[in-house]
Design a protein around this motif. Structure first.
Motif, PDB file in Angstrom:
ATOM      1  N   HIS A   1       0.613  -1.176   0.031  1.00 10.95           N
ATOM      2  CA  HIS A   1      -0.058   0.102   0.060  1.00 10.95           C
ATOM      3  C   HIS A   1       0.775   1.262  -0.018  1.00 10.95           C
ATOM      4  CE1 HIS A   1      -3.988  -1.899   1.645  1.00 10.95           C
ATOM      5  NE2 HIS A   1      -3.377  -2.674   0.767  1.00 10.95           N
ATOM      6  N   LEU A   2       2.333   1.090  -0.297  1.00  8.99           N
ATOM      7  CA  LEU A   2       2.939   2.323  -0.420  1.00  8.99           C
ATOM      8  C   LEU A   2       2.375   3.292  -1.241  1.00  8.99           C
ATOM      9  CD1 LEU A   2       5.161   3.937   1.119  1.00  8.99           C
ATOM     10  CD2 LEU A   2       6.753   2.822  -0.210  1.00  8.99           C
ATOM     11  N   GLY A   3       2.432   2.864  -2.406  1.00 14.57           N
ATOM     12  CA  GLY A   3       2.000   3.567  -3.462  1.00 14.57           C
ATOM     13  C   GLY A   3       0.473   4.319  -3.332  1.00 14.57           C
TER      14      GLY A   3
ATOM     15  N   ARG B   1      -2.220   9.516  -2.435  1.00 19.35           N
ATOM     16  CA  ARG B   1      -3.006  10.175  -1.447  1.00 19.35           C
ATOM     17  C   ARG B   1      -2.342  11.531  -1.075  1.00 19.35           C
ATOM     18  NH1 ARG B   1      -4.291   6.732   1.975  1.00 19.35           N
ATOM     19  NH2 ARG B   1      -2.993   7.416   3.724  1.00 19.35           N
ATOM     20  N   TYR B   2      -0.781  11.437  -0.455  1.00 18.28           N
ATOM     21  CA  TYR B   2      -0.402  12.558  -0.129  1.00 18.28           C
ATOM     22  C   TYR B   2      -0.031  13.639  -1.085  1.00 18.28           C
ATOM     23  CZ  TYR B   2      -0.426  11.282   4.675  1.00 18.28           C
ATOM     24  OH  TYR B   2      -0.700  10.953   5.984  1.00 18.28           O
ATOM     25  N   TRP B   3       0.076  12.906  -2.262  1.00 15.03           N
ATOM     26  CA  TRP B   3       0.394  13.816  -3.659  1.00 15.03           C
ATOM     27  C   TRP B   3      -0.690  14.780  -3.793  1.00 15.03           C
ATOM     28  CZ3 TRP B   3       4.910  15.222  -5.782  1.00 15.03           C
ATOM     29  CH2 TRP B   3       4.709  15.940  -6.928  1.00 15.03           C
ATOM     30  N   ALA B   4      -2.183  13.959  -3.673  1.00 10.95           N
ATOM     31  CA  ALA B   4      -3.463  14.600  -3.967  1.00 10.95           C
ATOM     32  C   ALA B   4      -3.655  15.636  -2.924  1.00 10.95           C
ATOM     33  CB  ALA B   4      -4.580  13.752  -4.006  1.00 10.95           C
ATOM     34  N   MET B   5      -3.386  15.274  -1.803  1.00 12.10           N
ATOM     35  CA  MET B   5      -3.637  16.223  -0.686  1.00 12.10           C
ATOM     36  C   MET B   5      -2.627  17.440  -0.897  1.00 12.10           C
ATOM     37  SD  MET B   5      -4.040  13.559   2.612  1.00 12.10           S
ATOM     38  CE  MET B   5      -3.072  14.520   3.787  1.00 12.10           C
ATOM     39  N   ALA B   6      -1.528  17.295  -1.357  1.00  8.19           N
ATOM     40  CA  ALA B   6      -0.645  18.600  -1.231  1.00  8.19           C
ATOM     41  C   ALA B   6      -1.125  19.433  -2.512  1.00  8.19           C
ATOM     42  CB  ALA B   6       0.860  18.046  -1.552  1.00  8.19           C
ATOM     43  N   ALA B   7      -1.646  18.846  -3.723  1.00  5.46           N
ATOM     44  CA  ALA B   7      -1.930  19.515  -4.912  1.00  5.46           C
ATOM     45  C   ALA B   7      -3.201  20.152  -4.353  1.00  5.46           C
ATOM     46  CB  ALA B   7      -2.304  18.334  -5.942  1.00  5.46           C
ATOM     47  N   THR B   8      -3.995  19.574  -3.758  1.00  4.16           N
ATOM     48  CA  THR B   8      -5.513  20.143  -3.408  1.00  4.16           C
ATOM     49  C   THR B   8      -5.627  21.021  -2.036  1.00  4.16           C
ATOM     50  OG1 THR B   8      -6.424  18.288  -2.265  1.00  4.16           O
ATOM     51  CG2 THR B   8      -6.950  18.338  -4.709  1.00  4.16           C
TER      52      THR B   8
ATOM     53  N   ALA C   1      -9.057  11.506   3.258  1.00  5.13           N
ATOM     54  CA  ALA C   1      -9.134  10.301   4.297  1.00  5.13           C
ATOM     55  C   ALA C   1      -8.604   8.863   3.561  1.00  5.13           C
ATOM     56  CB  ALA C   1     -10.337   9.992   5.134  1.00  5.13           C
ATOM     57  N   ALA C   2      -7.919   8.099   4.445  1.00  7.19           N
ATOM     58  CA  ALA C   2      -7.356   6.682   3.880  1.00  7.19           C
ATOM     59  C   ALA C   2      -8.704   5.852   3.749  1.00  7.19           C
ATOM     60  CB  ALA C   2      -6.588   5.989   4.722  1.00  7.19           C
ATOM     61  N   GLU C   3      -8.861   4.861   2.564  1.00 10.80           N
ATOM     62  CA  GLU C   3      -9.844   3.982   2.554  1.00 10.80           C
ATOM     63  C   GLU C   3     -10.051   3.012   3.400  1.00 10.80           C
ATOM     64  OE1 GLU C   3      -9.266   2.451  -1.519  1.00 10.80           O
ATOM     65  OE2 GLU C   3      -9.186   4.438  -2.479  1.00 10.80           O
ATOM     66  N   GLU C   4     -11.411   2.372   3.644  1.00 13.73           N
ATOM     67  CA  GLU C   4     -11.537   1.634   4.683  1.00 13.73           C
ATOM     68  C   GLU C   4     -10.319   0.464   4.997  1.00 13.73           C
ATOM     69  OE1 GLU C   4     -13.189   0.439   7.992  1.00 13.73           O
ATOM     70  OE2 GLU C   4     -13.721   2.039   6.943  1.00 13.73           O
ATOM     71  N   GLY C   5      -9.899  -0.203   4.029  1.00 11.10           N
ATOM     72  CA  GLY C   5      -9.113  -1.409   3.883  1.00 11.10           C
ATOM     73  C   GLY C   5      -7.678  -0.822   3.761  1.00 11.10           C
ATOM     74  N   ASP C   6      -7.257   0.444   3.746  1.00 10.33           N
ATOM     75  CA  ASP C   6      -5.887   0.951   3.477  1.00 10.33           C
ATOM     76  C   ASP C   6      -5.051   0.763   4.621  1.00 10.33           C
ATOM     77  OD1 ASP C   6      -3.923   2.209   2.632  1.00 10.33           O
ATOM     78  OD2 ASP C   6      -4.816   4.129   2.139  1.00 10.33           O
ATOM     79  N   ALA C   7      -4.054   0.107   4.543  1.00 10.31           N
ATOM     80  CA  ALA C   7      -2.968  -0.238   5.471  1.00 10.31           C
ATOM     81  C   ALA C   7      -2.559   1.017   6.523  1.00 10.31           C
ATOM     82  CB  ALA C   7      -1.847  -0.884   4.898  1.00 10.31           C
ATOM     83  N   ALA C   8      -2.615   2.198   5.785  1.00 11.74           N
ATOM     84  CA  ALA C   8      -2.354   3.300   6.527  1.00 11.74           C
ATOM     85  C   ALA C   8      -3.124   3.807   7.619  1.00 11.74           C
ATOM     86  CB  ALA C   8      -2.400   4.736   5.660  1.00 11.74           C
ATOM     87  N   ARG C   9      -4.539   3.138   7.853  1.00 15.24           N
ATOM     88  CA  ARG C   9      -5.557   3.316   8.708  1.00 15.24           C
ATOM     89  C   ARG C   9      -5.291   2.348   9.991  1.00 15.24           C
ATOM     90  NH1 ARG C   9     -11.283   5.073   7.294  1.00 15.24           N
ATOM     91  NH2 ARG C   9     -11.572   4.504   9.128  1.00 15.24           N
TER      92      ARG C   9
END
Length: 164
Positions: free
Chosen positions: A115-117, A122-129, A134-142
């Motif tokens: 899930h590193l990609g 997600r962080y690239w999109a957060m920086a752009a916007t 928020a991370a998706e439900e099954g995302d390892a970042a959660r």
């Protein structure tokens, strides 16, 4: 004696964190009392001042991460306890090494889960916007991360290898 007790305390914290994903306040309070008592016994009033400065330094290092939602309160308190044993300078080194170890462990975990990609996108999109995504439900970042492992490893690393 300091290193042995601090190592045992950190081992207990790691076990608590792995089993229950929490660090009990009574356990942390015991560590804090022993840290202050050891400093007072070894150095007198200057040791008590050193323990207090270390406690505040350890707390101040990790409390911003707690406020931002990236760390649990028990981890902040554990770093403060470590600071009571090591003093302000030792708490800075232990905190820095703990953050490095925690970052490496987090990256390794995301690589293991594949899930590193997702995290980078997600962080690239957060920086752009400039907004939080928020991370998706099954995302390892959660997933919960037992950060006591990183604090223990970082603290021990700082005790045995500090470049200055």
């Amino acid at each position: 004696m300091l290193i042995e007790f601090l190592s045992a305390l950190l081992l207990g914290a790691v076990i608590y964190d792995l089993v229950s994903h929490r660090l009990p306040n009574y356990y942390l309070l015991l560590g804090l009392l022993v840290g202050f008592a050891w400093q007072a016994w070894a150095y007198g009033w200057s040791g008590v001042i050193s323990a207090g400065a270390g406690l505040l330094t350890g707390f101040a290092l990790f409390v911003p991460l707690y406020v931002l939602g990236g760390m649990a309160a028990g981890d902040v308190k554990l770093m403060a306890v470590v600071g009571s044993f090591l003093g302000a300078t030792g708490a800075l080194w232990a905190g820095a090494y703990s953050l490095i170890v925690g970052s490496l462990l987090g990256i390794l975990y995301l690589l293991y889960k594949g899930h590193l990609g997702k995290l980078v996108v997600r962080y690239w999109a957060m920086a752009a916007t400039r907004s939080r995504i928020a991370a998706e439900e099954g995302d390892a970042a959660r997933h919960r991360f037992p950060y006591a492992i990183a604090i223990a490893a970082g603290t021990l690393l700082s005790l045995y290898w500090t470049p200055i």
